[in-house]
Design an enzyme around this catalytic site. Structure first.
Site: not given
Length: 357
Positions: A197, A200, A206, A190, A35
């Protein structure tokens, strides 16, 4: 679990990334290192760095016991070196204050150097299953589009709104998978440019897509012209291709890294030799190299390399602990020190000259 999280998890089960090295043998330490490395850095760049880092420092204890130079050596080229310094500091704090075990709550994690609210949430969710929320760059983009949140996400009002949405969508069940799923969605579907899209899982709801305005969200950071600084970097080269490097102070530009002496653009070879106790008679010659630009987050630095060839290594240099003679061709395999990006570039140019017939 709301419909957003449910659809996202169903997509993740089919299409999510599950073969990344930090997703294997999941433990808090590996999740933490990944991370930190992934902050402002793409997965494809991070993977080889992560693998080398974990091989050298397989545990918190091993990282804490290492010298900072060793850590920064393995960070060379990854950028944002404060991450490496903070990771090292945090490892020592984990050993001294937590018995060598990474604390299991996002609140405790956020008190360690280099771990902010979102990174703490990611570690807590993935490694410990805590109901914790993340909001990294990818997640900001997903939620800004899904909810059509106006404004630059780094500004206080949009950021507060995005945190509220992030918290509302984060499920209590499968929180680790959800955390990985929403980061994956932003990284692979995205995306900032050319978002896919039609692939998605939450496209039906959205708001940006419904308004045919996906590319307008999130708003870009207001553009400001970056100032430019000029500097000279001196490649002081002793016989055999050994170059003079100095270690930067821990705080400030290239903190803790080794770099050729960087000085003001009007610094002369004579002034540099005086500073390092190099006799003028030992200078065989000097020449300027091709200037280049190195760009930081907040400014550009235009660097003029100056190559100074010596007849022998300067005797006065040995009296300083913050300098060393470094084999530009790295033929002896060391020392393991962290190099700034311009240092690595310039040492490569010296090595190329050494190996030329």
């Amino acid at each position: 679990m709301d419909s957003f999280a449910r659809r996202l998890l169903a997509w993740f089960d089919q299409h999510g990334r599950k073969d990344l090295p930090w997703q294997q043998q999941i433990d808090p330490y590996r999740v933490w290192v990944s991370e930190i490395m992934l902050q402002q850095t793409q997965v494809t760049t991070v993977v080889p760095y992560f693998e080398r880092f974990i091989e050298r420092f397989p545990t918190v204890g091993a990282l804490a016991a290492a010298e900072l130079d060793e850590v920064l050596h393995l960070w060379t080229g990854l950028g944002y070196y404060a991450r490496g310094r903070n990771l090292h500091r945090a490892a020592r704090q984990v050993v001294s204050e937590h018995g060598g075990q990474l604390p299991g709550s996002s609140d405790a994690l956020a008190r360690l150097p280099g771990i902010g609210r979102s990174t703490a949430g990611a570690i807590a969710a993935i490694a410990f299953g805590e109901h914790a929320t993340i909001l990294d760059g990818n997640v900001k983009r997903v939620l800004a589009r899904f909810h059509a949140v106006a404004g630059y996400p780094g500004d206080a009002k949009p950021l507060k709104t995005l945190w509220r949405h992030a918290e509302a969508h984060t499920p209590k069940d499968r929180v680790g998978d959800y955390t990985q799923a929403i980061m994956d969605l932003g990284a692979t579907v995205c995306t900032r440019s050319r978002p896919r899209c039609t692939e998605c899982p939450v496209q039906a709801s959205c708001e940006a897509l419904a308004a045919n305005a996906v590319i307008r969200f999130p708003a870009r950071k207001p553009r400001r012209d970056k100032p430019t600084r000029a500097a000279r970097m001196f490649l002081v080269i002793a016989p055999g291709g050994r170059c003079l490097l100095e270690q930067r102070p821990l705080e400030g530009l290239w903190g803790g890294l080794w770099t050729p002496p960087e000085r003001a653009p009007d610094t002369s070879v004579g002034q540099l030799c005086d500073e390092f106790g190099i006799d003028a008679d030992d200078v065989r010659g000097s020449r300027s190299g091709e200037p280049f630009r190195h760009t930081f987050t907040h400014f550009h630095m235009d660097i003029e390399p100056v190559y100074v060839d010596l007849r022998r290594a300067g005797t006065g240099v040995a009296d300083r602990v913050d300098v060393c003679w470094y084999d530009a061709a790295n033929r002896d395999g060391g020392p393991d020190i962290g190099l700034s990006a311009p240092a690595a570039r310039l040492l490569k140019s010296v090595a190329a000259q050494i190996t030329e017939p």
